[in-house]
Design a protein around this motif. Structure first.
Motif, PDB file in Angstrom:
ATOM      1  N   ARG A  93       0.850  -1.180   0.000  1.00 53.72           N
ATOM      2  CA  ARG A  93       0.000   0.000   0.000  1.00 53.72           C
ATOM      3  C   ARG A  93       0.892   1.238   0.000  1.00 53.72           C
ATOM      4  O   ARG A  93       2.059   1.173   0.376  1.00 53.72           O
ATOM      5  CB  ARG A  93      -0.892   0.030   1.246  1.00 53.72           C
ATOM      6  CG  ARG A  93      -0.105   0.249   2.531  1.00 53.72           C
ATOM      7  CD  ARG A  93      -1.007   0.446   3.749  1.00 53.72           C
ATOM      8  NE  ARG A  93      -0.210   0.782   4.930  1.00 53.72           N
ATOM      9  CZ  ARG A  93       0.233  -0.089   5.826  1.00 53.72           C
ATOM     10  NH1 ARG A  93      -0.038  -1.389   5.670  1.00 53.72           N
ATOM     11  NH2 ARG A  93       0.943   0.304   6.868  1.00 53.72           N
ATOM     12  N   LEU A  94       0.308   2.363  -0.373  1.00 52.53           N
ATOM     13  CA  LEU A  94       1.014   3.635  -0.299  1.00 52.53           C
ATOM     14  C   LEU A  94       0.343   4.518   0.731  1.00 52.53           C
ATOM     15  O   LEU A  94      -0.856   4.784   0.655  1.00 52.53           O
ATOM     16  CB  LEU A  94       1.004   4.347  -1.656  1.00 52.53           C
ATOM     17  CG  LEU A  94       1.655   5.734  -1.634  1.00 52.53           C
ATOM     18  CD1 LEU A  94       3.162   5.616  -1.437  1.00 52.53           C
ATOM     19  CD2 LEU A  94       1.335   6.511  -2.894  1.00 52.53           C
ATOM     20  N   TRP A  95       1.121   4.974   1.708  1.00 56.31           N
ATOM     21  CA  TRP A  95       0.685   6.012   2.633  1.00 56.31           C
ATOM     22  C   TRP A  95       1.628   7.205   2.489  1.00 56.31           C
ATOM     23  O   TRP A  95       2.676   7.118   1.838  1.00 56.31           O
ATOM     24  CB  TRP A  95       0.691   5.502   4.076  1.00 56.31           C
ATOM     25  CG  TRP A  95      -0.542   4.712   4.432  1.00 56.31           C
ATOM     26  CD1 TRP A  95      -1.638   4.476   3.655  1.00 56.31           C
ATOM     27  CD2 TRP A  95      -0.799   4.059   5.690  1.00 56.31           C
ATOM     28  NE1 TRP A  95      -2.550   3.712   4.334  1.00 56.31           N
ATOM     29  CE2 TRP A  95      -2.082   3.451   5.577  1.00 56.31           C
ATOM     30  CE3 TRP A  95      -0.091   3.924   6.880  1.00 56.31           C
ATOM     31  CZ2 TRP A  95      -2.653   2.728   6.620  1.00 56.31           C
ATOM     32  CZ3 TRP A  95      -0.656   3.206   7.916  1.00 56.31           C
ATOM     33  CH2 TRP A  95      -1.928   2.617   7.792  1.00 56.31           C
ATOM     34  N   ILE A  96       1.240   8.300   3.110  1.00 58.69           N
ATOM     35  CA  ILE A  96       2.029   9.526   3.055  1.00 58.69           C
ATOM     36  C   ILE A  96       2.572   9.818   4.456  1.00 58.69           C
ATOM     37  O   ILE A  96       1.814   9.885   5.422  1.00 58.69           O
ATOM     38  CB  ILE A  96       1.191  10.722   2.561  1.00 58.69           C
ATOM     39  CG1 ILE A  96       0.536  10.394   1.199  1.00 58.69           C
ATOM     40  CG2 ILE A  96       2.059  11.964   2.446  1.00 58.69           C
ATOM     41  CD1 ILE A  96       1.507  10.100   0.086  1.00 58.69           C
ATOM     42  N   GLY A  97       3.900   9.965   4.569  1.00 55.17           N
ATOM     43  CA  GLY A  97       4.520  10.323   5.828  1.00 55.17           C
ATOM     44  C   GLY A  97       4.632  11.832   5.952  1.00 55.17           C
ATOM     45  O   GLY A  97       4.391  12.558   4.982  1.00 55.17           O
ATOM     46  N   PRO A  98       4.948  12.327   7.163  1.00 60.04           N
ATOM     47  CA  PRO A  98       5.503  11.627   8.316  1.00 60.04           C
ATOM     48  C   PRO A  98       4.478  10.815   9.097  1.00 60.04           C
ATOM     49  O   PRO A  98       3.302  11.138   9.143  1.00 60.04           O
ATOM     50  CB  PRO A  98       6.057  12.750   9.199  1.00 60.04           C
ATOM     51  CG  PRO A  98       6.095  13.965   8.342  1.00 60.04           C
ATOM     52  CD  PRO A  98       5.006  13.782   7.345  1.00 60.04           C
ATOM     53  N   LEU A  99       5.015   9.783   9.746  1.00 61.88           N
ATOM     54  CA  LEU A  99       4.219   8.965  10.643  1.00 61.88           C
ATOM     55  C   LEU A  99       4.202   9.558  12.043  1.00 61.88           C
ATOM     56  O   LEU A  99       3.164   9.631  12.697  1.00 61.88           O
ATOM     57  CB  LEU A  99       4.797   7.543  10.673  1.00 61.88           C
ATOM     58  CG  LEU A  99       4.111   6.532  11.574  1.00 61.88           C
ATOM     59  CD1 LEU A  99       2.664   6.342  11.159  1.00 61.88           C
ATOM     60  CD2 LEU A  99       4.846   5.203  11.533  1.00 61.88           C
ATOM     61  N   GLY A 100       5.376   9.991  12.529  1.00 62.61           N
ATOM     62  CA  GLY A 100       5.471  10.532  13.882  1.00 62.61           C
ATOM     63  C   GLY A 100       5.723  12.026  13.895  1.00 62.61           C
ATOM     64  O   GLY A 100       5.845  12.659  12.848  1.00 62.61           O
ATOM     65  N   SER A 101       5.775  12.594  15.095  1.00 62.13           N
ATOM     66  CA  SER A 101       6.136  13.992  15.374  1.00 62.13           C
ATOM     67  C   SER A 101       4.948  14.941  15.215  1.00 62.13           C
ATOM     68  O   SER A 101       3.843  14.551  14.812  1.00 62.13           O
ATOM     69  CB  SER A 101       7.295  14.467  14.486  1.00 62.13           C
ATOM     70  OG  SER A 101       6.835  14.966  13.247  1.00 62.13           O
ATOM     71  N   GLN A 102       5.215  16.206  15.467  1.00 60.11           N
ATOM     72  CA  GLN A 102       4.209  17.269  15.329  1.00 60.11           C
ATOM     73  C   GLN A 102       3.784  17.478  13.887  1.00 60.11           C
ATOM     74  O   GLN A 102       2.798  18.178  13.624  1.00 60.11           O
ATOM     75  CB  GLN A 102       4.734  18.582  15.914  1.00 60.11           C
ATOM     76  CG  GLN A 102       6.020  19.097  15.296  1.00 60.11           C
ATOM     77  CD  GLN A 102       7.267  18.591  16.016  1.00 60.11           C
ATOM     78  OE1 GLN A 102       7.319  17.451  16.466  1.00 60.11           O
ATOM     79  NE2 GLN A 102       8.264  19.459  16.133  1.00 60.11           N
ATOM     80  N   PHE A 103       4.497  16.858  12.951  1.00 56.33           N
ATOM     81  CA  PHE A 103       4.161  16.993  11.534  1.00 56.33           C
ATOM     82  C   PHE A 103       3.409  15.773  10.989  1.00 56.33           C
ATOM     83  O   PHE A 103       3.188  15.649   9.784  1.00 56.33           O
ATOM     84  CB  PHE A 103       5.429  17.237  10.717  1.00 56.33           C
ATOM     85  CG  PHE A 103       6.211  18.443  11.169  1.00 56.33           C
ATOM     86  CD1 PHE A 103       5.575  19.658  11.405  1.00 56.33           C
ATOM     87  CD2 PHE A 103       7.585  18.370  11.374  1.00 56.33           C
ATOM     88  CE1 PHE A 103       6.288  20.771  11.833  1.00 56.33           C
ATOM     89  CE2 PHE A 103       8.307  19.480  11.794  1.00 56.33           C
ATOM     90  CZ  PHE A 103       7.657  20.685  12.030  1.00 56.33           C
ATOM     91  N   ASP A 311      12.263  17.530  18.952  1.00 51.77           N
ATOM     92  CA  ASP A 311      13.280  18.499  18.568  1.00 51.77           C
ATOM     93  C   ASP A 311      13.924  18.131  17.234  1.00 51.77           C
ATOM     94  O   ASP A 311      14.393  19.002  16.505  1.00 51.77           O
ATOM     95  CB  ASP A 311      14.371  18.586  19.643  1.00 51.77           C
ATOM     96  CG  ASP A 311      13.857  19.175  20.947  1.00 51.77           C
ATOM     97  OD1 ASP A 311      12.910  19.987  20.899  1.00 51.77           O
ATOM     98  OD2 ASP A 311      14.381  18.814  22.013  1.00 51.77           O
ATOM     99  N   LYS A 312      13.944  16.833  16.935  1.00 50.35           N
ATOM    100  CA  LYS A 312      14.558  16.352  15.699  1.00 50.35           C
ATOM    101  C   LYS A 312      13.550  15.482  14.930  1.00 50.35           C
ATOM    102  O   LYS A 312      13.716  14.271  14.811  1.00 50.35           O
ATOM    103  CB  LYS A 312      15.830  15.560  16.006  1.00 50.35           C
ATOM    104  CG  LYS A 312      16.910  16.402  16.686  1.00 50.35           C
ATOM    105  CD  LYS A 312      18.146  15.569  16.984  1.00 50.35           C
ATOM    106  CE  LYS A 312      19.221  16.410  17.640  1.00 50.35           C
ATOM    107  NZ  LYS A 312      20.442  15.613  17.953  1.00 50.35           N
ATOM    108  N   PRO A 313      12.508  16.095  14.397  1.00 48.10           N
ATOM    109  CA  PRO A 313      11.438  15.322  13.748  1.00 48.10           C
ATOM    110  C   PRO A 313      11.828  14.695  12.418  1.00 48.10           C
ATOM    111  O   PRO A 313      11.100  13.843  11.902  1.00 48.10           O
ATOM    112  CB  PRO A 313      10.338  16.364  13.542  1.00 48.10           C
ATOM    113  CG  PRO A 313      11.068  17.670  13.444  1.00 48.10           C
ATOM    114  CD  PRO A 313      12.220  17.535  14.400  1.00 48.10           C
ATOM    115  N   TYR A 314      12.986  15.082  11.873  1.00 44.85           N
ATOM    116  CA  TYR A 314      13.410  14.531  10.585  1.00 44.85           C
ATOM    117  C   TYR A 314      14.549  13.533  10.731  1.00 44.85           C
ATOM    118  O   TYR A 314      15.229  13.200   9.763  1.00 44.85           O
ATOM    119  CB  TYR A 314      13.798  15.660   9.635  1.00 44.85           C
ATOM    120  CG  TYR A 314      12.646  16.587   9.334  1.00 44.85           C
ATOM    121  CD1 TYR A 314      11.561  16.154   8.574  1.00 44.85           C
ATOM    122  CD2 TYR A 314      12.624  17.887   9.832  1.00 44.85           C
ATOM    123  CE1 TYR A 314      10.493  16.987   8.303  1.00 44.85           C
ATOM    124  CE2 TYR A 314      11.550  18.743   9.574  1.00 44.85           C
ATOM    125  CZ  TYR A 314      10.481  18.276   8.813  1.00 44.85           C
ATOM    126  OH  TYR A 314       9.415  19.099   8.556  1.00 44.85           O
TER     127      TYR A 314
END
Length: 379
Positions: A93-103, A311-314
């Motif tokens: 399947r295709l989903w769109i990230g990000p999965l975690g963080s404030q984004f 602090d480091k979402p990427y």
């Protein structure tokens, strides 16, 4: 305290699911096509088959390498065919990230970020894809999406998806291997393009969007094998959810071994600097070696799976692997997140190869592609 996004909440409340790895490909073909349009991509004299459902977000539901009555490779949630609030699952399947963080796109803008607020946006989980073109060897699909991340940034984007059934010649060329006449196989490639339809550029401070391929497989005695790059060590691999002991996660001969039995909810992530472009999964019971190959890029911005403001979402992973606690595991790949100008695009491809043969034939493929004998993959 950081913890993992509760991936299981969307479709994995399935302790009572009627799903058996002993049900063959034809069983699922008949089950799904009685309710929805399906597209089959068939090659290798009918032995290599791929089942695509445009209604289920253009997912590859399952595949087989032994014709209609062959084993079904993908995990399908049959309950979802009667209850549209459940996820169908599927082999890719295709989903769109990000999965975690404030984004993240998966927490409905409900504070605080918490597992209880986890929900996959309908555009990725409940809305069909449009079929653009079909041929005997591939199908093209498209979908426009409107997404809002946790902090409220909206994204308008278009996804184009192409699914191809790979021939024996293409398999051999892609992997630089020889597939013997005695080896059964099926392989597919999904190619994706994501386009920014907004009138402004996407920026890191407001959040980005990226492509994420994931496939679900029935849990068994499978062991996921990931050769680490750049002298990666066990402590360099991200771990989420439950504690992992040496019966479930080790690094041996510079390769990650992670159990995919679908019976212990856990997850690992391999950061891009240690992630290879090819990894594998071996099921001794099913005499099946699966090879995953994906578009590996030099970018450094990746999604992670922590439920928290970060602090480091990427700082994330190129290869996420998930083991569910009630039936299945997932083999995945992430594309890097990119700052896209209006009308700019990013792309990702993800290839899955299944081989079934004698132990010696499978061992030869594993040794060449993964640098590890299958005799050394026991957990």
């Amino acid at each position: 305290m950081k913890h993992l996004i509760s991936i299981s909440l969307l479709c994995f409340l399935c302790l009572g699911c009627s799903n058996s790895s002993k049900k063959n490909y034809n069983y699922y073909l008949n089950l799904v096509e009685n309710q929805h349009e399906v597209i089959e991509l068939v090659s290798n004299e009918g032995n290599s088959r791929i089942l695509v459902s445009p209604y289920h977000q253009g997912r590859i539901l399952t595949s087989t390498y032994n014709n209609l009555n062959g084993m079904s490779n993908g995990w399908i949630n049959e309950i979802a065919l009667k209850d549209s609030t459940k996820s169908i699952g599927g082999e890719e399947r295709l989903w769109i990230g990000p999965l975690g963080s404030q984004f993240s796109f998966y927490f409905q803008q409900l504070a605080p970020i918490h597992d209880d607020n986890w929900k996959v946006p309908a555009t990725m989980e409940a809305e069909p894809y449009q079929v653009v073109q079909t041929t005997p060897n591939y199908v093209k699909l498209s979908k426009k999406m409107h997404l809002t991340n946790f902090i409220g940034t909206t994204f308008n984007l278009e996804v184009n998806r192409k699914i191809s059934n790979l021939s024996k010649e293409t398999i051999q060329n892609n992997l630089n291997i020889n597939v013997s006449s005695a080896t059964k196989f099926v392989a597919f490639e999904t190619e994706h393009q994501l386009k920014n339809l907004d009138t402004i550029a996407w920026t890191k401070d407001k959040g980005l969007a990226g492509l994420w391929s994931a496939g679900m497989y029935p849990g068994d005695d499978s062991v996921i094998i990931i050769p680490l790059k750049n002298n990666g060590r066990k402590q360099d691999v991200l771990t989420y959810l439950a504690a992992l002991d040496s019966t479930r996660f080790v690094v041996k001969n510079n390769a990650v071994l992670f159990k995919g039995d679908g019976q212990y909810r856990s997850k690992i992530g391999v950061p891009p600097q240690y992630a290879p472009s090819i990894y594998g999964c071996y099921s001794k019971t099913n005499h099946r070696l699966t090879i995953i190959q994906y578009k590996k890029e030099q970018d450094t911005l990746y999604s992670n799976s922590y439920v928290s403001i970060q602090d480091k979402p990427y700082k994330g992973e190129a290869i996420p692997i998930y083991n569910n606690g009630s039936d299945f595991y997932e083999l995945e790949s992430n594309a890097p997140l990119k700052e896209l100008r209006p009308n700019a695009t990013t792309s990702h491809w993800h290839r899955v190869y299944h081989f079934s043969s004698t132990p010696s034939e499978l061992n030869a493929i594993s040794t060449k592609l993964l640098g590890l004998s299958l005799n050394d993959t026991n957990l």
